[in-house]
Design a protein around this motif. Structure first.
Motif, short mmCIF file in Angstrom:
data_model
loop_
_atom_site.label_atom_id
_atom_site.label_comp_id
_atom_site.label_asym_id
_atom_site.label_seq_id
_atom_site.Cartn_x
_atom_site.Cartn_y
_atom_site.Cartn_z
N UNK A 136 1.05 -1.30 0.14
CA UNK A 136 0.23 -0.13 -0.12
C UNK A 136 0.84 1.14 -0.04
N UNK A 137 0.31 2.33 -0.40
CA UNK A 137 0.94 3.57 -0.55
C UNK A 137 1.56 4.12 0.85
N UNK A 138 0.89 4.02 1.74
CA UNK A 138 1.41 4.34 3.17
C UNK A 138 2.71 3.76 3.35
N UNK A 139 2.90 2.35 3.27
CA UNK A 139 4.03 1.60 3.50
C UNK A 139 5.09 2.13 2.66
N UNK A 140 5.01 2.52 1.26
CA UNK A 140 6.09 2.74 0.34
C UNK A 140 6.21 4.18 0.71
N UNK A 141 5.43 5.05 1.07
CA UNK A 141 5.80 6.37 1.29
C UNK A 141 6.82 6.37 2.66
N UNK A 142 6.33 5.66 3.56
CA UNK A 142 7.04 5.67 4.65
C UNK A 142 8.55 5.04 4.78
N UNK A 143 8.70 4.13 3.45
CA UNK A 143 10.10 3.38 3.27
C UNK A 143 10.74 4.53 2.66
N UNK A 144 10.20 5.15 1.76
CA UNK A 144 11.01 6.34 0.91
C UNK A 144 11.54 7.39 1.88
N UNK A 145 10.98 7.28 3.16
CA UNK A 145 11.70 8.29 4.12
C UNK A 145 12.79 8.04 5.03
N UNK A 146 13.00 6.70 4.78
CA UNK A 146 14.26 5.92 5.50
C UNK A 146 15.39 5.92 4.28
N UNK A 147 16.38 6.89 4.44
CA UNK A 147 17.47 7.30 3.61
C UNK A 147 18.06 5.73 3.37
N UNK A 148 18.59 5.44 4.35
CA UNK A 148 19.70 4.40 4.53
C UNK A 148 19.16 3.17 3.79
N UNK A 149 17.64 2.70 3.88
CA UNK A 149 17.14 1.79 3.25
C UNK A 149 16.78 1.70 1.61
N UNK A 150 16.78 3.03 1.38
CA UNK A 150 16.35 3.45 0.11
C UNK A 150 17.72 3.15 -0.53
#
Length: 402
Positions: free
Chosen positions: A223-237
């Motif tokens: 879902x978009x909420x999960x993906x948007x939150x992930x994009x906020x974690x720079x190291x994970x991206x």
């Protein structure tokens, strides 16, 4: 290296340059503004003439570091200028150009004559243009074109501006060295982020002219909420990007890192920084960065704009990307737009797959597996596979016709 910011055609352009870098090289090599031509590189031929603080100047002998915060106008910046438009029409009408190499500088100098000289004679015009050499025309058409625009403007009651609006004595661009860009002329993004430390390897430019802009899109089963939150974690991206390693602790506004690129026997390591901006209300973001490889002296600059959108179903997300880039130096020979587009498509597919895998492992509470295409980015093998695929499609198309 010296960090330089210059107002070019109304935009602040920044980069790290060597102290000996000329304004011409700053514009052409760093920001792809190739309308400024370079001829003799000794300030003699005038092909590189442009406006610095409104005054015609030789950009091949003006140092970029000495023009910090100066206002530079190139031939591209005169696209909407009234006098230049009239001169372009007159140049065509009077056959005032042949090969065209001197024309950008010639137009800048002719514009200055029209702007500041009320009723010059032919001799005065020739003397004023004597700093611009033309190997083709014999100058007759150039002089006639300048005279025609002068006569037409004076007939319409447009008087000359004494001294062309010059406000200071001394060389063009003088009085700026070491000064910061005036706050009134800086964009908001530039005010929010000051230059990162020197040890980062290269600074992200405040603005740059992309050589190409690529549009990419992919869908993930989350879902978009999960993906948007992930994009906020720079190291994970960063962990989902091929060949990218962070070299410090990232913040929500800035990250330093490096990217290893292998092209045949040559390995380049781009060290640099990226500046990050996110808009929660629209679920859009932008990453602007630059990096430099010390061995090849190649420099890359890029921007990635992304939008996190609702996918076909409530549990899916569509991610739209707009990627702009500029590459200078030895590795620029690999930046043909068609190949870059195909390579970018494959890298985007790998990023999407890594993102999907990482989100799935996060949801299951498991450790993240190694990403696809981990390690250094092997541009040579990836481009070769792209060429092989193109050849196969060509053969298939030919066989289909036969």
């Amino acid at each position: 290296m010296t960090a330089v910011s210059i107002v070019v055609n109304g935009r602040i352009l920044g980069a790290e340059v060597e102290p000996r870098t000329s304004v011409a090289d700053f514009l052409r090599e760093t920001h792809n503004l190739t309308g400024t031509h370079v001829g003799c590189e000794h300030g003699v031929c005038g092909a590189c003439t442009l406006l610095i603080d409104g005054v015609p100047a030789r950009s091949c002998i003006a140092l970029a570091a000495a023009c910090e915060s100066a206002d530079v106008t190139t031939i591209e910046g005169l696209e909407g200028d009234e006098i230049t438009a009239e001169l372009r029409d007159a140049f065509k009408r009077e056959h005032a150009l042949q090969c065209g190499y001197c024309t950008p500088g010639m137009l800048v100098s002719a514009r200055d004559i029209v702007l500041r000289m009320e009723a010059p004679s032919e001799r005065h015009i020739r003397v004023a243009l004597s700093g611009n050499l033309c190997r083709c025309t014999g100058y007759v058409g150039i002089v006639r074109a300048t005279q025609a625009v002068l006569a037409a403007r004076r007939a319409r009651g447009i008087a000359a501006i004494p001294d062309g609006g010059r406000k200071r004595l001394g060389p063009a661009g003088s009085g700026h060295a070491g000064a910061a860009a005036p706050a009134a002329t800086r964009p908001a993004a530039a005010l929010e982020h000051e230059a990162p430390p020197e040890e980062a390897g290269a600074t992200a430019p405040l603005d740059f002219a992309p050589q190409a802009i690529l549009a990419q899109s992919f869908t993930v089963e989350h879902p978009p909420d999960t993906v948007w939150a992930f994009f906020g974690r720079v190291a994970d991206v960063a962990g989902c990007l091929t060949g990218v390693t962070l070299t410090g602790n990232p913040t929500d506004r800035e990250a330093a890192g490096r990217m290893r690129v292998k092209v045949g026997p040559m390995v380049a390591e781009f060290n640099g920084v990226a500046r990050i901006a996110r808009d929660e209300s629209t679920r859009t973001g932008e990453i602007v960065g630059s990096g430099k490889d010390k061995r090849s002296q190649s420099q890359t600059m890029g921007s990635v704009r992304y939008s996190v959108l609702q996918g076909p179903t409530a549990e899916t997300t569509q991610v739209d990307l707009s990627i702009g880039y500029a590459l200078t130096g030895v590795l620029a020979q690999f930046s043909r737009s068609g190949l870059v587009r195909d390579v970018a498509t494959r890298l985007t597919a790998a990023f999407a797959a890594n993102l999907e895998t990482r989100l799935a492992s996060d949801a299951a509470g498991e450790a993240a597996p190694p990403p696809q295409m981990a390690g250094e980015f092997n541009a040579g093998s990836l481009m070769m596979s792209v060429l092989v695929d193109r050849f196969r499609r060509l053969v298939a198309a030919l066989l289909g016709r036969s």
